[in-house]
Design a protein around this motif. Structure first.
Motif, short mmCIF file in Angstrom:
data_model
loop_
_atom_site.label_atom_id
_atom_site.label_comp_id
_atom_site.label_asym_id
_atom_site.label_seq_id
_atom_site.Cartn_x
_atom_site.Cartn_y
_atom_site.Cartn_z
N ALA A 71 -20.28 6.04 -37.36
CA ALA A 71 -20.42 6.21 -36.11
C ALA A 71 -22.76 6.09 -35.79
O ALA A 71 -22.58 4.94 -35.20
N TYR A 72 -22.91 6.29 -36.73
CA TYR A 72 -24.69 5.96 -37.16
C TYR A 72 -24.98 4.95 -37.47
O TYR A 72 -25.76 4.53 -37.61
N GLU A 73 -24.60 5.54 -38.52
CA GLU A 73 -24.26 3.77 -39.38
C GLU A 73 -24.52 2.70 -39.02
O GLU A 73 -25.18 1.46 -39.02
N GLU A 74 -23.24 2.69 -38.42
CA GLU A 74 -21.95 1.29 -38.40
C GLU A 74 -22.94 1.22 -36.50
O GLU A 74 -22.89 -0.60 -36.31
N ALA A 75 -22.57 1.58 -36.08
CA ALA A 75 -22.91 1.87 -34.68
C ALA A 75 -24.76 2.33 -33.79
O ALA A 75 -24.93 1.78 -32.88
N GLY A 76 -25.46 3.16 -34.06
CA GLY A 76 -26.81 4.29 -33.85
C GLY A 76 -25.71 5.19 -33.35
O GLY A 76 -27.14 4.99 -32.15
N VAL A 77 -24.96 5.72 -32.93
CA VAL A 77 -24.71 6.18 -32.35
C VAL A 77 -24.68 7.93 -32.41
O VAL A 77 -24.31 7.76 -33.49
N LYS A 78 -25.12 8.49 -31.67
CA LYS A 78 -24.87 10.13 -31.95
C LYS A 78 -24.94 11.56 -31.07
O LYS A 78 -24.42 10.39 -29.76
N GLY A 79 -23.63 12.31 -31.32
CA GLY A 79 -23.29 13.23 -30.45
C GLY A 79 -22.70 14.26 -30.64
O GLY A 79 -22.40 14.32 -32.59
N LYS A 80 -21.21 14.37 -30.13
CA LYS A 80 -21.01 16.19 -30.55
C LYS A 80 -19.42 14.78 -31.11
O LYS A 80 -18.97 14.59 -30.54
N VAL A 81 -18.83 16.00 -32.39
CA VAL A 81 -17.66 15.37 -32.47
C VAL A 81 -17.25 16.06 -32.70
O VAL A 81 -16.78 17.58 -32.64
N GLY A 82 -15.00 16.15 -32.19
CA GLY A 82 -14.13 17.42 -32.47
C GLY A 82 -14.12 17.16 -33.66
O GLY A 82 -13.49 16.10 -34.86
N GLU A 83 -13.69 18.43 -33.83
CA GLU A 83 -13.33 18.59 -35.94
C GLU A 83 -11.53 18.35 -36.13
O GLU A 83 -11.48 18.12 -37.03
N ASP A 113 -24.54 10.96 -26.93
CA ASP A 113 -25.28 11.08 -26.38
C ASP A 113 -26.23 10.48 -26.88
O ASP A 113 -28.00 11.21 -25.86
N ASP A 114 -26.71 10.61 -27.77
CA ASP A 114 -28.03 9.48 -28.38
C ASP A 114 -27.90 7.95 -29.02
O ASP A 114 -26.31 8.02 -29.42
N LEU A 115 -28.28 7.21 -28.30
CA LEU A 115 -28.19 5.76 -28.51
C LEU A 115 -29.43 5.50 -29.81
O LEU A 115 -30.54 5.15 -28.76
N LYS A 117 -32.30 3.53 -32.07
CA LYS A 117 -32.99 2.18 -31.73
C LYS A 117 -32.78 1.46 -33.55
O LYS A 117 -32.75 0.25 -33.23
N SER A 118 -32.90 2.35 -34.44
CA SER A 118 -32.88 2.02 -35.95
C SER A 118 -31.94 2.92 -36.14
O SER A 118 -31.46 4.15 -36.03
N TYR A 119 -31.48 2.04 -36.88
CA TYR A 119 -29.68 2.56 -38.24
C TYR A 119 -29.57 2.16 -38.99
O TYR A 119 -29.81 -0.09 -38.91
N PRO A 120 -28.54 1.97 -40.57
CA PRO A 120 -28.90 0.82 -41.09
C PRO A 120 -27.75 -0.31 -41.21
O PRO A 120 -28.54 -1.10 -42.07
N GLU A 121 -27.05 -0.57 -39.84
CA GLU A 121 -26.51 -1.50 -41.09
C GLU A 121 -27.26 -2.18 -38.70
O GLU A 121 -26.49 -3.20 -38.61
N LYS A 122 -27.62 -1.96 -38.81
CA LYS A 122 -28.22 -2.76 -37.03
C LYS A 122 -28.36 -4.60 -37.93
O LYS A 122 -28.66 -4.17 -38.53
N GLY A 123 -27.77 -5.07 -36.46
CA GLY A 123 -28.10 -6.51 -36.29
C GLY A 123 -26.88 -6.97 -37.76
O GLY A 123 -26.48 -8.54 -37.41
N GLN A 124 -25.89 -5.98 -38.29
CA GLN A 124 -24.69 -6.76 -38.94
C GLN A 124 -23.94 -6.68 -38.36
O GLN A 124 -22.70 -7.41 -38.43
#
Length: 169
Positions: A71-83, A113-115, A117-124
């Motif tokens: 989720a972080y690499e492809e969309a630049g989002v972070k948060g709480k993930v269920g196990e 809870d966090d978007l 501005k920069s992440y690995p696949e931004k713009g793709q």
């Protein structure tokens, strides 16, 4: 002729590989005092179809953490993930050599809870926040469509509040 069809079917089954496993994050957020649920859709890099962030297992991470990383690499989002997975779906993944392989995708809910501005696949990829109903209309995979439809109902149930406590950052 019937025996030939049976033999051909058996040969196909012998060469069929078991489904490969992928891990996905169903990223969500609430708007306007927790009354509007939105989910995140992204486009795939190859075909541009609407999907949720997903990827292959990672040796150094448990499944839910791998889904959060995708989720972080492809969309630049972070948060709480269920196990615990909230469900799964299958699809045929097109490979670079032209073949398709069956994939079983285990899906983990991720409250964003966090978007970034920069992440690995931004713009793709294109990224959009939409209702569960709209997301279900856009995706191609029937199993993912069903998961999106049931997700909203689950999130507004009393059980969802208790399950939301079982999350990892």
């Amino acid at each position: 002729m019937n025996i030939l069809n049976r033999i051909a079917s058996d040969v196909q089954l012998m060469f069929r590989r078991p489904a490969r496993t992928q891990y996905a994050a169903l990223c969500y957020r609430f708007k306007k005092k927790r009354t509007e649920l939105e989910v995140l859709l992204i486009t795939s890099r190859d075909t541009g179809r609407w999907v949720i962030p997903k990827g292959w297992p990672m040796a150094d991470r448990p499944p839910h953490a791998a889904a959060a990383r995708e989720a972080y690499e492809e969309a630049g989002v972070k948060g709480k993930v269920g196990e615990t997975p909230i469900g799964s779906y299958d699809y045929q993944k097109g490979m670079t050599d032209g073949f398709k392989v069956g994939c079983l995708v285990q899906v983990y809910a991720l409250e964003v809870d966090d978007l970034c501005k920069s992440y690995p696949e931004k713009g793709q990829r294109r990224i959009e926040w939409v209702s569960c109903e709209e997301a279900a209309r856009r995706v191609n995979e029937p199993g993912l469509r069903d998961l999106l439809v049931s997700f909203e109902k689950t999130m507004f149930s009393a059980d969802a509040r208790a399950a939301a406590k079982n999350v990892e950052r």
